[in-house]
Motif scaffolding. Structure first.
Motif, PDB file in Angstrom:
ATOM      1  N   TRP A 169      -4.627   8.334  -1.291  1.00  0.00           N
ATOM      2  CA  TRP A 169      -4.643   9.798  -1.314  1.00  0.00           C
ATOM      3  C   TRP A 169      -3.652  10.360  -0.300  1.00  0.00           C
ATOM      4  CZ3 TRP A 169      -7.924  12.943  -4.303  1.00  0.00           C
ATOM      5  CH2 TRP A 169      -8.828  12.240  -5.104  1.00  0.00           C
ATOM      6  N   GLY A 170      -3.084  11.511  -0.648  1.00  0.00           N
ATOM      7  CA  GLY A 170      -2.301  12.263   0.314  1.00  0.00           C
ATOM      8  C   GLY A 170      -3.202  13.165   1.142  1.00  0.00           C
TER       9      GLY A 170
ATOM     10  N   VAL B 293      -7.035  23.289  -2.098  1.00  0.00           N
ATOM     11  CA  VAL B 293      -6.139  22.269  -1.562  1.00  0.00           C
ATOM     12  C   VAL B 293      -5.895  21.264  -2.682  1.00  0.00           C
ATOM     13  CG1 VAL B 293      -5.797  20.478   0.168  1.00  0.00           C
ATOM     14  CG2 VAL B 293      -7.018  22.580   0.777  1.00  0.00           C
ATOM     15  N   TYR B 294      -4.635  20.987  -2.945  1.00  0.00           N
ATOM     16  CA  TYR B 294      -4.249  20.073  -4.015  1.00  0.00           C
ATOM     17  C   TYR B 294      -3.842  18.730  -3.421  1.00  0.00           C
ATOM     18  CZ  TYR B 294      -4.487  23.721  -7.514  1.00  0.00           C
ATOM     19  OH  TYR B 294      -4.939  24.693  -8.372  1.00  0.00           O
ATOM     20  N   PHE B 295      -4.410  17.673  -3.988  1.00  0.00           N
ATOM     21  CA  PHE B 295      -4.181  16.313  -3.523  1.00  0.00           C
ATOM     22  C   PHE B 295      -3.545  15.485  -4.639  1.00  0.00           C
ATOM     23  CE2 PHE B 295      -6.784  16.509   0.302  1.00  0.00           C
ATOM     24  CZ  PHE B 295      -7.693  17.514   0.010  1.00  0.00           C
ATOM     25  N   CYS B 296      -2.610  14.606  -4.272  1.00  0.00           N
ATOM     26  CA  CYS B 296      -2.189  13.590  -5.228  1.00  0.00           C
ATOM     27  C   CYS B 296      -2.872  12.280  -4.858  1.00  0.00           C
ATOM     28  CB  CYS B 296      -0.675  13.434  -5.257  1.00  0.00           C
ATOM     29  SG  CYS B 296       0.094  12.850  -3.755  1.00  0.00           S
ATOM     30  N   ALA B 297      -3.064  11.443  -5.847  1.00  0.00           N
ATOM     31  CA  ALA B 297      -3.784  10.190  -5.657  1.00  0.00           C
ATOM     32  C   ALA B 297      -3.170   9.118  -6.553  1.00  0.00           C
ATOM     33  CB  ALA B 297      -5.262  10.374  -5.975  1.00  0.00           C
TER      34      ALA B 297
ATOM     35  N   GLN C  87       0.850  -1.179   0.000  1.00  0.00           N
ATOM     36  CA  GLN C  87       0.000   0.000   0.000  1.00  0.00           C
ATOM     37  C   GLN C  87       0.892   1.237   0.000  1.00  0.00           C
ATOM     38  OE1 GLN C  87      -3.269  -0.057   2.713  1.00  0.00           O
ATOM     39  NE2 GLN C  87      -3.159   2.136   3.074  1.00  0.00           N
ATOM     40  N   VAL C  88       0.614   2.151  -0.899  1.00  0.00           N
ATOM     41  CA  VAL C  88       1.460   3.328  -1.050  1.00  0.00           C
ATOM     42  C   VAL C  88       0.958   4.460  -0.157  1.00  0.00           C
ATOM     43  CG1 VAL C  88       0.124   4.227  -2.998  1.00  0.00           C
ATOM     44  CG2 VAL C  88       2.542   4.811  -2.774  1.00  0.00           C
ATOM     45  N   GLN C  89       1.894   5.198   0.428  1.00  0.00           N
ATOM     46  CA  GLN C  89       1.588   6.407   1.189  1.00  0.00           C
ATOM     47  C   GLN C  89       2.072   7.617   0.394  1.00  0.00           C
ATOM     48  OE1 GLN C  89       3.500   3.882   3.280  1.00  0.00           O
ATOM     49  NE2 GLN C  89       1.453   2.988   3.333  1.00  0.00           N
ATOM     50  N   LEU C  90       1.277   8.688   0.433  1.00  0.00           N
ATOM     51  CA  LEU C  90       1.550   9.863  -0.385  1.00  0.00           C
ATOM     52  C   LEU C  90       1.596  11.114   0.484  1.00  0.00           C
ATOM     53  CD1 LEU C  90      -1.038   9.023  -3.198  1.00  0.00           C
ATOM     54  CD2 LEU C  90       1.412   8.558  -3.226  1.00  0.00           C
ATOM     55  N   VAL C  91       2.602  11.954   0.237  1.00  0.00           N
ATOM     56  CA  VAL C  91       2.737  13.205   0.984  1.00  0.00           C
ATOM     57  C   VAL C  91       3.015  14.339  -0.002  1.00  0.00           C
ATOM     58  CG1 VAL C  91       4.006  14.467   2.735  1.00  0.00           C
ATOM     59  CG2 VAL C  91       3.621  11.999   3.012  1.00  0.00           C
ATOM     60  N   GLU C  92       2.086  15.300  -0.060  1.00  0.00           N
ATOM     61  CA  GLU C  92       2.244  16.450  -0.933  1.00  0.00           C
ATOM     62  C   GLU C  92       3.034  17.559  -0.245  1.00  0.00           C
ATOM     63  OE1 GLU C  92      -2.049  14.889  -1.513  1.00  0.00           O
ATOM     64  OE2 GLU C  92      -0.653  15.258   0.118  1.00  0.00           O
ATOM     65  N   SER C  93       3.669  18.382  -1.057  1.00  0.00           N
ATOM     66  CA  SER C  93       4.370  19.554  -0.534  1.00  0.00           C
ATOM     67  C   SER C  93       4.469  20.602  -1.632  1.00  0.00           C
ATOM     68  CB  SER C  93       5.770  19.184  -0.027  1.00  0.00           C
ATOM     69  OG  SER C  93       6.561  18.675  -1.076  1.00  0.00           O
ATOM     70  N   GLY C  94       4.826  21.815  -1.227  1.00  0.00           N
ATOM     71  CA  GLY C  94       5.076  22.878  -2.186  1.00  0.00           C
ATOM     72  C   GLY C  94       4.013  23.943  -2.265  1.00  0.00           C
ATOM     73  N   GLY C  95       2.879  23.719  -1.637  1.00  0.00           N
ATOM     74  CA  GLY C  95       1.826  24.721  -1.694  1.00  0.00           C
ATOM     75  C   GLY C  95       2.166  25.947  -0.852  1.00  0.00           C
ATOM     76  N   ARG C  96       1.740  27.106  -1.333  1.00  0.00           N
ATOM     77  CA  ARG C  96       1.966  28.350  -0.596  1.00  0.00           C
ATOM     78  C   ARG C  96       1.127  29.458  -1.221  1.00  0.00           C
ATOM     79  NH1 ARG C  96       5.774  31.717  -3.226  1.00  0.00           N
ATOM     80  NH2 ARG C  96       6.896  30.713  -4.934  1.00  0.00           N
ATOM     81  N   LEU C  97       1.260  30.662  -0.668  1.00  0.00           N
ATOM     82  CA  LEU C  97       0.587  31.841  -1.192  1.00  0.00           C
ATOM     83  C   LEU C  97       1.435  32.445  -2.314  1.00  0.00           C
ATOM     84  CD1 LEU C  97      -1.555  34.134  -1.022  1.00  0.00           C
ATOM     85  CD2 LEU C  97      -0.099  35.180   0.733  1.00  0.00           C
ATOM     86  N   VAL C  98       0.787  32.650  -3.467  1.00  0.00           N
ATOM     87  CA  VAL C  98       1.467  33.269  -4.600  1.00  0.00           C
ATOM     88  C   VAL C  98       0.536  34.327  -5.197  1.00  0.00           C
ATOM     89  CG1 VAL C  98       2.851  31.236  -5.162  1.00  0.00           C
ATOM     90  CG2 VAL C  98       0.598  31.547  -6.226  1.00  0.00           C
ATOM     91  N   GLN C  99       1.096  35.118  -6.130  1.00  0.00           N
ATOM     92  CA  GLN C  99       0.293  36.126  -6.812  1.00  0.00           C
ATOM     93  C   GLN C  99      -0.157  35.615  -8.176  1.00  0.00           C
ATOM     94  OE1 GLN C  99       2.660  39.736  -6.877  1.00  0.00           O
ATOM     95  NE2 GLN C  99       1.830  40.347  -4.892  1.00  0.00           N
ATOM     96  N   ALA C 100      -1.228  36.176  -8.668  1.00  0.00           N
ATOM     97  CA  ALA C 100      -1.722  35.819  -9.996  1.00  0.00           C
ATOM     98  C   ALA C 100      -0.612  36.007 -11.027  1.00  0.00           C
ATOM     99  CB  ALA C 100      -2.929  36.658 -10.355  1.00  0.00           C
ATOM    100  N   GLY C 101      -0.480  35.027 -11.918  1.00  0.00           N
ATOM    101  CA  GLY C 101       0.560  35.058 -12.929  1.00  0.00           C
ATOM    102  C   GLY C 101       1.826  34.326 -12.540  1.00  0.00           C
TER     103      GLY C 101
END
Length: 123
Positions: free
Chosen positions: A113-114, A93-97, A1-15
């Protein structure tokens, strides 16, 4: 069974651009089709992109086509989502699956799912 951990999300500006990562462990990563989904407040999970075992086939949701790129590095057991030209409506919220045999682009068709990573795009 695979475990998933997302990273990299943050506050950014349009563009702006942003790259999300999804680290997999506990299984043979290259045995899984991988996908990205997102969920905005008060909304259902939305399909973003999917990629096959070897990274040779990809498919995107209409709202992200031409702006986002899904990729994977099986040697590093990692899935990526490169997001360019970000818009406020990409805030979610972004999820990998993961799923071993591709069944489609709906959330219930993925087995693992992460926990998700928050992306916020300010205008």
């Amino acid at each position: 069974q695979v475990q998933l951990v997302e990273s990299g999300g943050r506050l950014v500006q349009a563009g702006d651009s942003l790259r999300l990562s999804c680290a997999a462990s506990g299984g043979t990563f290259s045995n899984y089709y991988m996908g990205w989904f997102r969920q905005a407040p008060g909304k259902e999970h939305e399909f973003v992109a999917t990629i096959n075992w070897g990274g040779t086939w990809t498919y995107y949701g209409d709202s992200v086509k031409e702006r986002f790129t899904i990729s994977r590095d099986n040697a590093k057991n990692t899935l990526y989502l490169q997001m360019n030209s970000l818009k406020p409506e990409d805030t979610a919220v972004y999820f990998c699956a993961a799923v071993q045999s591709y069944r489609g682009i709906y959330p219930h068709q993925y087995d693992y799912w992460g926990q998700g990573t928050q992306v916020t795009v300010s205008s």
